[in-house]
Design a protein around this motif. Structure first.
Motif, mmCIF file in Angstrom:
data_model
loop_
_atom_site.group_PDB
_atom_site.id
_atom_site.type_symbol
_atom_site.label_atom_id
_atom_site.label_comp_id
_atom_site.label_asym_id
_atom_site.label_seq_id
_atom_site.Cartn_x
_atom_site.Cartn_y
_atom_site.Cartn_z
ATOM 1 N N VAL A 1 -6.857 10.554 -2.367
ATOM 2 C CA VAL A 1 -5.760 9.928 -1.621
ATOM 3 C C VAL A 1 -5.520 10.674 -0.313
ATOM 4 C CG1 VAL A 1 -3.291 9.388 -1.644
ATOM 5 C CG2 VAL A 1 -4.662 9.054 -3.717
ATOM 6 N N HIS A 2 -5.491 12.001 -0.383
ATOM 7 C CA HIS A 2 -5.265 12.790 0.823
ATOM 8 C C HIS A 2 -6.356 12.536 1.862
ATOM 9 C CE1 HIS A 2 -2.608 15.906 -1.472
ATOM 10 N NE2 HIS A 2 -2.000 14.775 -1.230
ATOM 11 N N ARG B 1 -5.697 12.633 -6.472
ATOM 12 C CA ARG B 1 -4.848 12.843 -5.303
ATOM 13 C C ARG B 1 -5.646 13.402 -4.120
ATOM 14 N NH1 ARG B 1 0.679 12.832 -5.005
ATOM 15 N NH2 ARG B 1 1.146 13.057 -7.207
ATOM 16 N N VAL C 1 -4.044 2.720 1.560
ATOM 17 C CA VAL C 1 -4.253 3.240 0.211
ATOM 18 C C VAL C 1 -2.979 3.160 -0.624
ATOM 19 C CG1 VAL C 1 -3.991 5.567 1.141
ATOM 20 C CG2 VAL C 1 -4.918 5.296 -1.141
ATOM 21 N N SER C 2 -3.155 2.723 -1.849
ATOM 22 C CA SER C 2 -2.100 2.795 -2.854
ATOM 23 C C SER C 2 -2.536 3.834 -3.877
ATOM 24 C CB SER C 2 -1.918 1.445 -3.560
ATOM 25 O OG SER C 2 -1.557 0.453 -2.642
ATOM 26 N N PHE C 3 -1.570 4.534 -4.408
ATOM 27 C CA PHE C 3 -1.901 5.530 -5.424
ATOM 28 C C PHE C 3 -0.820 5.548 -6.493
ATOM 29 C CE2 PHE C 3 -0.948 9.955 -6.813
ATOM 30 C CZ PHE C 3 -1.895 9.992 -7.823
ATOM 31 N N ASP D 1 -1.398 15.402 5.853
ATOM 32 C CA ASP D 1 -2.735 14.810 5.753
ATOM 33 C C ASP D 1 -3.008 13.746 6.803
ATOM 34 O OD1 ASP D 1 -3.365 16.268 3.438
ATOM 35 O OD2 ASP D 1 -2.191 14.863 2.235
ATOM 36 N N TYR D 2 -1.950 13.094 7.268
ATOM 37 C CA TYR D 2 -2.160 11.948 8.149
ATOM 38 C C TYR D 2 -2.621 12.387 9.526
ATOM 39 C CZ TYR D 2 0.220 9.160 4.606
ATOM 40 O OH TYR D 2 0.565 8.541 3.442
ATOM 41 N N PRO D 3 -3.490 11.613 10.132
ATOM 42 C CA PRO D 3 -4.007 12.012 11.448
ATOM 43 C C PRO D 3 -2.957 11.830 12.543
ATOM 44 C CG PRO D 3 -4.848 9.841 10.847
ATOM 45 C CD PRO D 3 -4.069 10.345 9.669
ATOM 46 N N ALA E 1 0.851 -1.195 0.000
ATOM 47 C CA ALA E 1 0.000 0.000 0.000
ATOM 48 C C ALA E 1 0.882 1.238 0.000
ATOM 49 C CB ALA E 1 -0.924 -0.009 1.214
ATOM 50 N N VAL E 2 1.210 1.691 -1.201
ATOM 51 C CA VAL E 2 2.155 2.795 -1.335
ATOM 52 C C VAL E 2 1.537 3.878 -2.219
ATOM 53 C CG1 VAL E 2 4.395 3.454 -2.289
ATOM 54 C CG2 VAL E 2 4.154 1.328 -0.989
ATOM 55 N N ILE E 3 1.762 5.128 -1.814
ATOM 56 C CA ILE E 3 1.265 6.231 -2.635
ATOM 57 C C ILE E 3 2.427 7.054 -3.162
ATOM 58 C CG2 ILE E 3 -0.860 6.384 -1.299
ATOM 59 C CD1 ILE E 3 0.315 9.094 -0.223
ATOM 60 N N ASN F 1 -5.778 9.195 3.398
ATOM 61 C CA ASN F 1 -4.670 9.275 4.358
ATOM 62 C C ASN F 1 -5.150 9.860 5.676
ATOM 63 O OD1 ASN F 1 -2.732 8.161 2.717
ATOM 64 N ND2 ASN F 1 -1.952 10.124 1.988
ATOM 65 N N ALA F 2 -5.953 10.929 5.552
ATOM 66 C CA ALA F 2 -6.454 11.576 6.764
ATOM 67 C C ALA F 2 -7.341 10.637 7.568
ATOM 68 C CB ALA F 2 -7.210 12.847 6.398
#
Lengths: 206, 386
Positions: free
Chosen positions: B337-338, B334, B347-349, A76-78, A64-66, B341-342
């Motif tokens: 995606v954001h 995107r 998630v893969s993008f 963005d991450y919590p 799972a990579v972006i 993530n939040a």
């Protein structure tokens, strides 16, 4: 399945990370560490990588990579979304390293950060004796093509951690190939002899 | 046949059908309700005993349920995603049970505006209730329930299909193990609404449209629908793809003739796209489905915060965009995606490098196939599918 092999410096990180944890690898490359940890420690791993080729390779392998950038996408991450976050050999290439560090300790209980030590004796002597920008094993680039725009020394990094009130849980001095040395990265000698350093940080409980 | 459906649209297709919403009508976002309604669908492969290997594929604006058929019953061509779906393909029908249904409001078997309104005995036309992406997905959920499937292994689709994937994941998180929205967005942009409006106005400006009641006049607004398709088709391509395919080459002539025939190959191509489209698609269905896309705004349904749509989700996501797609650009993918993530989602993008524009999701893009194959394999391991 065979145990996947990983780089020496990543092995050190892999040994630190707890089994079954949630982990984010920032700058995960082709996903070596993630794949290793998913298989060996059943880690719920995520990755972020700047190069599209790296991302595609990761996703092709089921990770799972972006595609993303430490400077812009960590926000963005919590808070406390992860147990471990890893930023390996990337801090010196970020545009705003302090914000990156801040985000790392915010989104994760523990942050592993490794970087080349700009005060290593070979770096010092190249500047002192030759008057040239250093080119070493840990810093293999010429001044004009380096992605590294925010070099720091071990002492700089420690000072920043104090300023930002980060807890330094571990400080490991590393030689050129990423093998741990028999000294703490916080020691006076490490500042001179360690080509790289690896820190485990957390937010100080106030 | 004064109130009948013209032959070219009255398709006696051999697909599967089920009538739903008899006991309980389908509530619609507009406040109206619909029922009973028919869902036309296709399946490929075999559902395993645990019912854990079902994949729902959601189609795009002018797509249909014939995703992987060798011969489409109407066009005679291959199904629209045969490169991706089939035995040994990235979505392997030897391994998975693949379902694809015609969307609500569509014109290939599922209840839509060309069907007979039981109240009047005439085609609905514009008296068909306005539907949304959410309504389409609720109708699909009825189908999945009817098939006895509690959790879909994967929901995937491109473009409007991606909108449905996101809606599925947001509305029924427990029923979606993995989700792969391809070349999509969490909302329809102003630019995209604008293009749709041009298409709708072209249809409604055609005198043969008759306020949507064209079946009573035994005609179809083929000129308007054709222009709508031509305009839309430009948005599916990229400047580079148009240039590569046609350049300024002339059509069946060696020099300019100084008139308004199709002088250029690109004109001829678009006219062909328009004229073949009217043979397979209903003009009112085009109005309704484009409208459904325009209304789509997943964040708005969650207080303006897209990540709230995915709070606590366990679904594994794979978002794919294409670099030259300006209809559903990488930036909009995107944003999804954001938001994921939040929400701390898995998630893969991937952005696939392609010069083929939005259409790339339907074309031979090996890197895209490899990415989806890897994602499906990885998810299958986690789901424990053999």
């Amino acid at each position: 399945m065979n145990t996947p092999s990983i780089r020496v410096d990543l092995r050190l990180i892999a040994d630190m990370v707890d089994p079954d944890c949630r982990m984010l690898d920032v700058g995960c490359g082709e996903g070596g560490l993630l794949a290793y940890l998913e298989q060996e420690k059943q880690v719920d791993g995520r990755g972020m990588e700047l190069s599209m080729a790296g991302v595609n390779e990761c996703v092709r392998n089921g990770l799972a990579v972006i595609q993303g950038d430490a400077d812009t996408d960590l926000k963005d991450y919590p808070t406390d979304g992860f147990d471990w976050v890893v930023l390996s050999q990337t801090l010196q290439a970020t545009r705003r390293p302090r914000e990156v560090l801040d985000n790392l300790v915010r989104i994760s209980r523990r942050a592993v950060v490794s970087f080349p030590n700009f005060a290593h004796w070979r770096v010092r002597t190249q500047i002192l004796l030759r008057g040239r920008m250093p080119v070493t094993g840990a810093l293999p680039y010429s001044w004009y093509d380096t992605p590294n725009i925010h070099h720091c020394t071990i002492r700089d990094f420690i000072a920043t951690c104090h300023e930002e009130r980060y807890e330094i849980e571990q400080a490991v001095a590393l030689n050129g190939d990423g093998t741990p040395m028999r000294m703490a990265a916080t020691s006076a000698l490490a500042s001179l002899l360690a080509e790289q350093a690896l820190f485990v940080l957390s937010r100080k409980s106030s | 046949m004064a109130t009948g459906v013209p032959e070219n649209i009255a398709i006696d297709d051999p697909g599967k059908r089920v009538v739903l919403g008899e006991a309980e009508k389908l509530p619609l976002d507009s406040g109206e309700s619909l029922g009973p309604f028919t869902i036309a669908y296709q399946t490929y492969g075999t559902l395993n005993a645990e019912k854990s290997n079902a994949i729902l594929i959601t189609h795009a604006l002018t797509g249909d349920q014939y995703v992987a058929d060798a011969v489409h019953p109407v066009t005679g061509k291959e199904g629209w995603w045969t490169m991706l779906v089939g035995p040994g393909k990235p979505i392997d029908t030897n391994r998975f049970f693949v379902i694809c249904s015609n969307v609500l409001g569509g014109c290939l078997g599922t209840t839509g505006p060309k069907d007979i309104d039981p109240k009047t005995g005439k085609p609905y036309g514009l008296s068909f209730p306005v539907i949304t992406i959410g309504d389409m997905v609720r109708a699909q959920k009825r189908l999945i329930d009817h098939l006895g499937i509690e959790q879909l292994f994967l929901v995937t689709g491109g473009s409007m299909g991606a909108m449905q994937v996101l809606e599925w994941a947001a509305r029924y998180p427990d029923a979606v193990f993995a989700a792969a929205p391809i070349a999509g967005a969490a909302r329809h942009s102003a630019q995209n609404i604008a293009f749709h409006e041009v298409g709708r106005q072209a249809i409604m400006a055609d005198p043969d449209w008759h306020g949507g009641d064209y079946f009573s006049h035994d005609v179809i607004p083929s000129r308007g629908l054709s222009v709508a398709r031509m305009a839309a088709h430009i948005t599916y391509l990229s400047e580079a793809a148009l240039h590569r395919k046609f350049g300024r080459r002339l059509q069946d002539r060696v020099q300019l003739t100084y008139g308004f025939d199709a002088e250029f190959q690109v004109e001829s191509y678009l006219r062909h796209q328009g004229s073949t489209f009217v043979d397979r698609f209903d003009a009112n269905a085009y109005l309704y489905i484009t409208r459904a896309m325009d209304y789509f705004d997943l964040a708005a349904e969650h207080g303006g915060n897209l990540s709230k749509a995915f709070t606590g989700t366990k679904t594994r996501f794979c978002i794919v965009s294409f670099s030259s797609d300006w209809l559903f650009p990488t930036s909009e993918n995107r944003d999804v995606v954001h938001a994921l993530n939040a929400a701390a989602a898995s998630v893969s993008f991937v952005e696939i490098d392609s010069d083929k524009g939005h259409d790339a999701f339907l074309l031979d893009e090996p890197e895209f196939f490899e990415v989806l194959t890897g994602f499906v394999k990885g998810c299958a391991v986690h789901r424990g599918i053999e």
